[in-house]
Design a protein around this motif. Sequence first.
Motif, mmCIF file in Angstrom:
data_model
loop_
_atom_site.group_PDB
_atom_site.id
_atom_site.type_symbol
_atom_site.label_atom_id
_atom_site.label_comp_id
_atom_site.label_asym_id
_atom_site.label_seq_id
_atom_site.Cartn_x
_atom_site.Cartn_y
_atom_site.Cartn_z
ATOM 1 N N THR A 102 0.814 -1.223 0.000
ATOM 2 C CA THR A 102 0.000 0.000 0.000
ATOM 3 C C THR A 102 0.846 1.272 0.000
ATOM 4 O OG1 THR A 102 -0.126 -0.200 2.421
ATOM 5 C CG2 THR A 102 -1.970 -1.068 1.138
ATOM 6 N N THR A 103 1.996 1.255 0.650
ATOM 7 C CA THR A 103 2.816 2.467 0.751
ATOM 8 C C THR A 103 3.508 2.786 -0.564
ATOM 9 O OG1 THR A 103 3.196 2.055 3.101
ATOM 10 C CG2 THR A 103 4.724 3.545 2.002
ATOM 11 N N ALA A 104 4.048 1.783 -1.235
ATOM 12 C CA ALA A 104 4.795 2.033 -2.473
ATOM 13 C C ALA A 104 3.918 2.644 -3.568
ATOM 14 C CB ALA A 104 5.449 0.737 -2.947
ATOM 15 N N PRO A 105 2.730 2.099 -3.888
ATOM 16 C CA PRO A 105 1.901 2.768 -4.904
ATOM 17 C C PRO A 105 1.463 4.176 -4.507
ATOM 18 C CG PRO A 105 1.167 0.512 -4.566
ATOM 19 C CD PRO A 105 2.140 0.813 -3.477
ATOM 20 N N LEU A 106 1.144 4.378 -3.220
ATOM 21 C CA LEU A 106 0.754 5.711 -2.777
ATOM 22 C C LEU A 106 1.895 6.699 -2.948
ATOM 23 C CD1 LEU A 106 -1.191 7.679 -1.409
ATOM 24 C CD2 LEU A 106 -0.408 6.796 0.796
ATOM 25 N N ALA A 107 3.097 6.328 -2.518
ATOM 26 C CA ALA A 107 4.241 7.222 -2.649
ATOM 27 C C ALA A 107 4.592 7.462 -4.114
ATOM 28 C CB ALA A 107 5.447 6.633 -1.913
ATOM 29 N N TYR A 108 4.475 6.431 -4.949
ATOM 30 C CA TYR A 108 4.769 6.614 -6.376
ATOM 31 C C TYR A 108 3.750 7.551 -7.023
ATOM 32 C CZ TYR A 108 5.116 5.616 -11.350
ATOM 33 O OH TYR A 108 5.224 5.734 -12.709
ATOM 34 N N ALA A 109 2.483 7.360 -6.696
ATOM 35 C CA ALA A 109 1.460 8.240 -7.282
ATOM 36 C C ALA A 109 1.668 9.693 -6.863
ATOM 37 C CB ALA A 109 0.069 7.765 -6.857
ATOM 38 N N LEU A 110 2.007 9.914 -5.606
ATOM 39 C CA LEU A 110 2.238 11.282 -5.137
ATOM 40 C C LEU A 110 3.496 11.898 -5.726
ATOM 41 C CD1 LEU A 110 1.309 10.892 -1.355
ATOM 42 C CD2 LEU A 110 -0.057 11.946 -3.154
ATOM 43 N N SER A 111 4.430 11.091 -6.203
ATOM 44 C CA SER A 111 5.654 11.619 -6.795
ATOM 45 C C SER A 111 5.504 11.992 -8.258
ATOM 46 C CB SER A 111 6.783 10.599 -6.659
ATOM 47 O OG SER A 111 6.522 9.450 -7.457
ATOM 48 N N ARG A 118 -2.678 15.933 -6.700
ATOM 49 C CA ARG A 118 -1.488 15.448 -5.983
ATOM 50 C C ARG A 118 -1.181 16.297 -4.759
ATOM 51 N NH1 ARG A 118 4.048 16.680 -6.432
ATOM 52 N NH2 ARG A 118 3.525 18.214 -8.051
ATOM 53 N N ARG A 119 -1.279 17.608 -4.889
ATOM 54 C CA ARG A 119 -0.952 18.481 -3.758
ATOM 55 C C ARG A 119 -1.942 18.329 -2.591
ATOM 56 N NH1 ARG A 119 3.040 22.074 -4.726
ATOM 57 N NH2 ARG A 119 3.700 22.357 -6.901
ATOM 58 N N PRO A 120 -3.257 18.322 -2.822
ATOM 59 C CA PRO A 120 -4.158 18.079 -1.680
ATOM 60 C C PRO A 120 -3.946 16.716 -1.025
ATOM 61 C CG PRO A 120 -5.362 19.029 -3.525
ATOM 62 C CD PRO A 120 -4.002 18.680 -4.039
ATOM 63 N N ALA A 121 -3.682 15.703 -1.837
ATOM 64 C CA ALA A 121 -3.440 14.372 -1.263
ATOM 65 C C ALA A 121 -2.162 14.379 -0.425
ATOM 66 C CB ALA A 121 -3.340 13.333 -2.373
ATOM 67 N N MET A 123 -0.951 16.929 1.097
ATOM 68 C CA MET A 123 -1.263 17.700 2.299
ATOM 69 C C MET A 123 -1.984 16.842 3.337
ATOM 70 S SD MET A 123 -0.874 20.561 3.776
ATOM 71 C CE MET A 123 -0.304 21.530 2.374
ATOM 72 N N LEU A 124 -2.853 15.948 2.896
ATOM 73 C CA LEU A 124 -3.529 15.039 3.826
ATOM 74 C C LEU A 124 -2.533 14.097 4.494
ATOM 75 C CD1 LEU A 124 -6.766 14.102 1.827
ATOM 76 C CD2 LEU A 124 -6.587 15.607 3.817
ATOM 77 N N VAL A 125 -1.562 13.628 3.715
ATOM 78 C CA VAL A 125 -0.535 12.758 4.301
ATOM 79 C C VAL A 125 0.264 13.512 5.357
ATOM 80 C CG1 VAL A 125 1.562 11.441 3.804
ATOM 81 C CG2 VAL A 125 -0.382 11.305 2.249
ATOM 82 N N LEU A 126 0.629 14.750 5.058
ATOM 83 C CA LEU A 126 1.387 15.553 6.028
ATOM 84 C C LEU A 126 0.557 15.863 7.265
ATOM 85 C CD1 LEU A 126 3.186 18.038 3.602
ATOM 86 C CD2 LEU A 126 4.202 16.108 4.826
ATOM 87 N N LEU A 127 -0.730 16.143 7.068
ATOM 88 C CA LEU A 127 -1.590 16.425 8.226
ATOM 89 C C LEU A 127 -1.737 15.207 9.125
ATOM 90 C CD1 LEU A 127 -4.417 18.610 6.623
ATOM 91 C CD2 LEU A 127 -2.613 19.355 8.186
ATOM 92 N N ASN A 164 6.900 7.043 6.428
ATOM 93 C CA ASN A 164 7.432 6.142 5.410
ATOM 94 C C ASN A 164 6.966 6.526 4.013
ATOM 95 O OD1 ASN A 164 8.723 4.631 7.403
ATOM 96 N ND2 ASN A 164 6.979 3.273 7.669
ATOM 97 N N VAL A 165 5.744 7.022 3.902
ATOM 98 C CA VAL A 165 5.247 7.494 2.606
ATOM 99 C C VAL A 165 6.086 8.670 2.118
ATOM 100 C CG1 VAL A 165 3.285 8.548 1.420
ATOM 101 C CG2 VAL A 165 2.904 6.662 2.999
ATOM 102 N N ILE A 166 6.411 9.588 3.016
ATOM 103 C CA ILE A 166 7.190 10.771 2.630
ATOM 104 C C ILE A 166 8.605 10.377 2.212
ATOM 105 C CG2 ILE A 166 8.173 12.921 3.512
ATOM 106 C CD1 ILE A 166 5.673 13.159 5.279
ATOM 107 N N VAL A 167 9.226 9.465 2.959
ATOM 108 C CA VAL A 167 10.580 9.021 2.622
ATOM 109 C C VAL A 167 10.589 8.326 1.263
ATOM 110 C CG1 VAL A 167 12.436 7.457 3.292
ATOM 111 C CG2 VAL A 167 11.328 8.855 5.015
#
Length: 301
Positions: A102-111, A118-121, A123-127, A164-167
């Motif tokens: 789950t983390t790898a596809p989420l991080a790839y999509a956000l990159s 992408r930016r609102p998503a 922001m939700l991860v950071l919040l 981990n998503v951010i890294v």
Amino acid sequence: MTTLTRRPQLRNGQSPAHPVMRVIKGLTLLAACALVVMPFVAIVSTSLAGNDQITRAGGLVLWPEQSTLDAYTAVFTGGVVSRALGISVFVTLVGTALSLVTTAPLAYALSRPTLVGRRPAMMLVLLSLLFSPGMLPTYLAVKQFGLLNSLWALIIPTMVNAFNVIVMHAFFKGLPQELFNSAKIDGASEWQIMIKIVLPLSKAILAVVGLFYGVGYWNSFFTSLLYLDDSSLWPLQMVVRSYVVGGSQLSPAELGNPDVLPPQPALQMAILVISIIPIVCVYPFLQKHFAKGVLTGAVKG
């Protein structure tokens, strides 16, 4: 004519340390290492010591006179510790695998810069990283989904970690853009790019993030304390908390009725050793990826 003696210098322009200072630094480092190693030596020694020596030493042995494996034999007879060990292995392996999936596809999509929203998503991860939902709302959510007294309650609530998503996002973002452009020219979809190009190049960060998740699942006991009322579902860390930290006595029935009942301190230290060994064995295999994955994910992006 006065002859001036020049002090030897190192390549970086600094003078070498005085021999006395080198000895002091070495002794200080040796003392620090001894302070770190001695508790582990005492734990292993107590788990291998006999009843008489443990009684004379007051419950903690620094070196066993006659080593015996009675404590480990009793622990692995098939009682509560063996069951808890199997549960911890299951939760760690399944939880780590699901977390990476789950983390790898989420991080790839956000990159990917072409992702809509992408930016609102992000922001939700950071919040979610900055503001925790709290213990009570999380418990109510787990209860609403019917996960109480289930092993999935130990996995699903902590399956995705924002840090981990951010890294991983920073690592993916630092990959050369030419790879993605070439793959798109050849007609590859985003899923194909991620599976066939990005993930094979991301073994370092996958190993590091997988280690983070695995250690978290293995060492977690608070989720078990919150969501599990059935002691037969306890992982190993709950057994450590109850019988080692809490000081509860392990009865022969809870150990599976072994032939020989070792002293309680030996049993407690044996449980501690069993809870430490798996993570200690995993670290050397991932050490070569650890520095590369963390530094790349932290610096780039």
